[in-house]
Design a protein around this motif. Structure first.
Motif, PDB file in Angstrom:
ATOM      1  N   TRP A  62      32.096  34.116  32.571  1.00  0.00           N
ATOM      2  CA  TRP A  62      31.674  35.367  33.204  1.00  0.00           C
ATOM      3  C   TRP A  62      30.190  35.287  33.554  1.00  0.00           C
ATOM      4  O   TRP A  62      29.774  35.693  34.634  1.00  0.00           O
ATOM      5  CB  TRP A  62      31.944  36.544  32.254  1.00  0.00           C
ATOM      6  N   VAL A  63      29.392  34.747  32.635  1.00  0.00           N
ATOM      7  CA  VAL A  63      27.953  34.598  32.865  1.00  0.00           C
ATOM      8  C   VAL A  63      27.704  33.593  33.979  1.00  0.00           C
ATOM      9  O   VAL A  63      26.940  33.859  34.910  1.00  0.00           O
ATOM     10  CB  VAL A  63      27.221  34.148  31.578  1.00  0.00           C
ATOM     11  N   LEU A  64      28.337  32.447  33.891  1.00  0.00           N
ATOM     12  CA  LEU A  64      28.102  31.381  34.876  1.00  0.00           C
ATOM     13  C   LEU A  64      28.436  31.829  36.297  1.00  0.00           C
ATOM     14  O   LEU A  64      27.748  31.458  37.248  1.00  0.00           O
ATOM     15  CB  LEU A  64      28.897  30.130  34.499  1.00  0.00           C
ATOM     16  N   GLU A  65      29.468  32.655  36.439  1.00  0.00           N
ATOM     17  CA  GLU A  65      29.836  33.157  37.766  1.00  0.00           C
ATOM     18  C   GLU A  65      28.799  34.132  38.321  1.00  0.00           C
ATOM     19  O   GLU A  65      28.715  34.337  39.524  1.00  0.00           O
ATOM     20  CB  GLU A  65      31.191  33.871  37.694  1.00  0.00           C
ATOM     21  N   ARG A  66      28.003  34.753  37.450  1.00  0.00           N
ATOM     22  CA  ARG A  66      27.071  35.798  37.865  1.00  0.00           C
ATOM     23  C   ARG A  66      25.597  35.391  37.788  1.00  0.00           C
ATOM     24  O   ARG A  66      24.731  36.163  38.143  1.00  0.00           O
ATOM     25  CB  ARG A  66      27.307  37.044  37.016  1.00  0.00           C
ATOM     26  N   LEU A  67      25.329  34.177  37.325  1.00  0.00           N
ATOM     27  CA  LEU A  67      23.944  33.716  37.242  1.00  0.00           C
ATOM     28  C   LEU A  67      23.380  33.445  38.626  1.00  0.00           C
ATOM     29  O   LEU A  67      24.055  32.892  39.493  1.00  0.00           O
ATOM     30  CB  LEU A  67      23.859  32.420  36.431  1.00  0.00           C
ATOM     31  N   ARG A  68      22.145  33.849  38.811  1.00  0.00           N
ATOM     32  CA  ARG A  68      21.417  33.581  40.054  1.00  0.00           C
ATOM     33  C   ARG A  68      20.091  32.947  39.680  1.00  0.00           C
ATOM     34  O   ARG A  68      19.537  33.221  38.620  1.00  0.00           O
ATOM     35  CB  ARG A  68      21.167  34.877  40.843  1.00  0.00           C
ATOM     36  N   GLY A  69      19.578  32.096  40.562  1.00  0.00           N
ATOM     37  CA  GLY A  69      18.303  31.445  40.315  1.00  0.00           C
ATOM     38  C   GLY A  69      17.654  31.062  41.626  1.00  0.00           C
ATOM     39  O   GLY A  69      18.130  31.447  42.697  1.00  0.00           O
ATOM     40  N   PRO A  70      16.576  30.290  41.561  1.00  0.00           N
ATOM     41  CA  PRO A  70      15.917  29.869  42.795  1.00  0.00           C
ATOM     42  C   PRO A  70      16.803  28.962  43.640  1.00  0.00           C
ATOM     43  O   PRO A  70      16.629  28.874  44.848  1.00  0.00           O
ATOM     44  CB  PRO A  70      14.654  29.146  42.323  1.00  0.00           C
ATOM     45  N   ARG A  71      17.755  28.289  42.986  1.00  0.00           N
ATOM     46  CA  ARG A  71      18.761  27.489  43.702  1.00  0.00           C
ATOM     47  C   ARG A  71      20.126  28.071  43.381  1.00  0.00           C
ATOM     48  O   ARG A  71      20.428  28.392  42.243  1.00  0.00           O
ATOM     49  CB  ARG A  71      18.731  26.033  43.232  1.00  0.00           C
ATOM     50  N   THR A  72      20.926  28.225  44.407  1.00  0.00           N
ATOM     51  CA  THR A  72      22.267  28.746  44.177  1.00  0.00           C
ATOM     52  C   THR A  72      23.257  27.700  44.663  1.00  0.00           C
ATOM     53  O   THR A  72      23.087  27.154  45.742  1.00  0.00           O
ATOM     54  CB  THR A  72      22.479  30.067  44.939  1.00  0.00           C
ATOM     55  N   PRO A  73      24.298  27.399  43.947  1.00  0.00           N
ATOM     56  CA  PRO A  73      24.623  27.957  42.641  1.00  0.00           C
ATOM     57  C   PRO A  73      23.704  27.381  41.567  1.00  0.00           C
ATOM     58  O   PRO A  73      23.079  26.341  41.754  1.00  0.00           O
ATOM     59  CB  PRO A  73      26.074  27.532  42.417  1.00  0.00           C
ATOM     60  N   VAL A  74      23.677  28.065  40.441  1.00  0.00           N
ATOM     61  CA  VAL A  74      22.883  27.592  39.306  1.00  0.00           C
ATOM     62  C   VAL A  74      23.590  26.363  38.750  1.00  0.00           C
ATOM     63  O   VAL A  74      24.757  26.424  38.389  1.00  0.00           O
ATOM     64  CB  VAL A  74      22.747  28.696  38.236  1.00  0.00           C
ATOM     65  N   ASP A  75      22.870  25.244  38.713  1.00  0.00           N
ATOM     66  CA  ASP A  75      23.468  24.012  38.204  1.00  0.00           C
ATOM     67  C   ASP A  75      23.039  23.749  36.759  1.00  0.00           C
ATOM     68  O   ASP A  75      22.242  24.487  36.187  1.00  0.00           O
ATOM     69  CB  ASP A  75      23.136  22.829  39.119  1.00  0.00           C
ATOM     70  N   GLU A  76      23.574  22.684  36.191  1.00  0.00           N
ATOM     71  CA  GLU A  76      23.278  22.348  34.790  1.00  0.00           C
ATOM     72  C   GLU A  76      21.800  22.097  34.565  1.00  0.00           C
ATOM     73  O   GLU A  76      21.250  22.449  33.520  1.00  0.00           O
ATOM     74  CB  GLU A  76      24.096  21.129  34.359  1.00  0.00           C
ATOM     75  N   GLU A  77      21.130  21.482  35.540  1.00  0.00           N
ATOM     76  CA  GLU A  77      19.704  21.177  35.397  1.00  0.00           C
ATOM     77  C   GLU A  77      18.874  22.458  35.302  1.00  0.00           C
ATOM     78  O   GLU A  77      18.006  22.582  34.437  1.00  0.00           O
ATOM     79  CB  GLU A  77      19.232  20.338  36.595  1.00  0.00           C
ATOM     80  N   LEU A  78      19.152  23.413  36.162  1.00  0.00           N
ATOM     81  CA  LEU A  78      18.423  24.677  36.145  1.00  0.00           C
ATOM     82  C   LEU A  78      18.689  25.449  34.852  1.00  0.00           C
ATOM     83  O   LEU A  78      17.777  26.024  34.251  1.00  0.00           O
ATOM     84  CB  LEU A  78      18.814  25.521  37.367  1.00  0.00           C
ATOM     85  N   LEU A  79      19.925  25.434  34.395  1.00  0.00           N
ATOM     86  CA  LEU A  79      20.281  26.105  33.143  1.00  0.00           C
ATOM     87  C   LEU A  79      19.590  25.414  31.964  1.00  0.00           C
ATOM     88  O   LEU A  79      19.039  26.079  31.076  1.00  0.00           O
ATOM     89  CB  LEU A  79      21.798  26.110  32.959  1.00  0.00           C
ATOM     90  N   ALA A  80      19.567  24.095  31.947  1.00  0.00           N
ATOM     91  CA  ALA A  80      18.900  23.345  30.876  1.00  0.00           C
ATOM     92  C   ALA A  80      17.403  23.656  30.855  1.00  0.00           C
ATOM     93  O   ALA A  80      16.810  23.783  29.778  1.00  0.00           O
ATOM     94  CB  ALA A  80      19.144  21.851  31.042  1.00  0.00           C
ATOM     95  N   GLU A  81      16.778  23.775  32.031  1.00  0.00           N
ATOM     96  CA  GLU A  81      15.355  24.131  32.095  1.00  0.00           C
ATOM     97  C   GLU A  81      15.109  25.497  31.458  1.00  0.00           C
ATOM     98  O   GLU A  81      14.145  25.681  30.719  1.00  0.00           O
ATOM     99  CB  GLU A  81      14.876  24.158  33.548  1.00  0.00           C
ATOM    100  N   ALA A  82      15.989  26.446  31.745  1.00  0.00           N
ATOM    101  CA  ALA A  82      15.836  27.796  31.187  1.00  0.00           C
ATOM    102  C   ALA A  82      16.001  27.774  29.674  1.00  0.00           C
ATOM    103  O   ALA A  82      15.229  28.415  28.952  1.00  0.00           O
ATOM    104  CB  ALA A  82      16.846  28.745  31.819  1.00  0.00           C
ATOM    105  N   LEU A  83      16.978  27.034  29.174  1.00  0.00           N
ATOM    106  CA  LEU A  83      17.232  26.991  27.741  1.00  0.00           C
ATOM    107  C   LEU A  83      16.140  26.243  26.982  1.00  0.00           C
ATOM    108  O   LEU A  83      15.949  26.473  25.792  1.00  0.00           O
ATOM    109  CB  LEU A  83      18.598  26.368  27.452  1.00  0.00           C
ATOM    110  N   ALA A  84      15.399  25.368  27.666  1.00  0.00           N
ATOM    111  CA  ALA A  84      14.325  24.607  27.031  1.00  0.00           C
ATOM    112  C   ALA A  84      13.032  25.408  26.912  1.00  0.00           C
ATOM    113  O   ALA A  84      12.117  24.992  26.204  1.00  0.00           O
ATOM    114  CB  ALA A  84      14.071  23.323  27.814  1.00  0.00           C
ATOM    115  N   LEU A  85      12.952  26.556  27.568  1.00  0.00           N
ATOM    116  CA  LEU A  85      11.747  27.384  27.496  1.00  0.00           C
ATOM    117  C   LEU A  85      11.566  27.928  26.080  1.00  0.00           C
ATOM    118  O   LEU A  85      12.543  28.114  25.351  1.00  0.00           O
ATOM    119  CB  LEU A  85      11.841  28.548  28.485  1.00  0.00           C
ATOM    120  N   PRO A  86      10.324  28.219  25.697  1.00  0.00           N
ATOM    121  CA  PRO A  86      10.121  28.812  24.367  1.00  0.00           C
ATOM    122  C   PRO A  86      10.628  30.251  24.312  1.00  0.00           C
ATOM    123  O   PRO A  86      10.698  30.938  25.342  1.00  0.00           O
ATOM    124  CB  PRO A  86       8.602  28.756  24.186  1.00  0.00           C
ATOM    125  N   SER A  87      10.981  30.683  23.121  1.00  0.00           N
ATOM    126  CA  SER A  87      11.425  32.059  22.924  1.00  0.00           C
ATOM    127  C   SER A  87      10.337  33.017  23.392  1.00  0.00           C
ATOM    128  O   SER A  87       9.163  32.829  23.110  1.00  0.00           O
ATOM    129  CB  SER A  87      11.729  32.297  21.446  1.00  0.00           C
TER     130      SER A  87
END
Length: 192
Positions: free
Chosen positions: A126-151
């Protein structure tokens, strides 16, 4: 809360609260002393009588007695219904959120009108279908970059709801209780 709860509270106003008996696992299943509650009648009694006190401790009001709930994850666990809408494990519909975050494991945390909630596991599609970012569709690389950010950092991702989008931040799992105002392991306060 249901009417029978208010009547019981009026009749017996000073029943001591329970701590350490009830739990909610990360899949939204109620537990008692670590054992999953599977009887629909019990679940149907707990769900509408589940709330938070002014200290962020979530509880089940069982007539005159309050049973505080130990949370494995969040106070509310989100799922999708058959129409692709979000609902809490207690059956409340979530059409919009006030704020949103991704934790280091990729789970979605939302501050909703019903309280702090998490969506993880089987419904992450559900989340993956609705995620938006600077590149669409949101790929694994963009998601990994977001998850690597500090809290506490803001990601470049947003989540689309029917009436707009919600910017997503990064929030560590262990920081969620303080950031969203809830207590995972409620304890008695002095005087209780």
């Amino acid at each position: 809360m249901e009417d029978w709860v208010y009547r019981a509270l009026e009749k017996w106003p000073n029943v001591p609260a329970l701590f350490g008996w009830l739990g909610l696992d990360r899949r939204g299943r109620w537990t008692i002393r670590g054992e999953i509650i599977s009887r629909p009648q019990i679940i149907d009694t707990i769900n509408p009588n589940y709330a938070a006190d002014e200290h962020g401790r979530w509880y089940f009001q069982n007539g005159p007695q309050r049973g505080y709930v130990t949370l494995e994850s969040a106070p509310l666990v989100l799922r999708t219904d058959g129409a692709g809408r979000l609902i809490t494990h207690t059956g409340q519909r979530v059409d919009r959120a006030e704020a949103g975050w991704l934790d280091e494991h990729g789970a979605l945390w939302l501050r909703t009108a019903h309280g702090p909630a998490v969506l993880e596991g089987e419904d992450l599609h559900w989340v993956l279908e609705r995620l938006r970012g600077p590149r669409t569709p949101v790929d694994e690389e963009l998601l990994a970059e977001a998850l690597a950010l500090p809290s506490g950092a803001q990601t470049t991702l947003s989540l689309r709801f029917d009436d707009g989008t919600l910017a997503l931040g990064r929030l560590d799992l262990e920081a969620a209780p303080q950031a969203l105002g809830f207590v995972r392991e409620p304890q008695p306060l002095s005087g209780e």
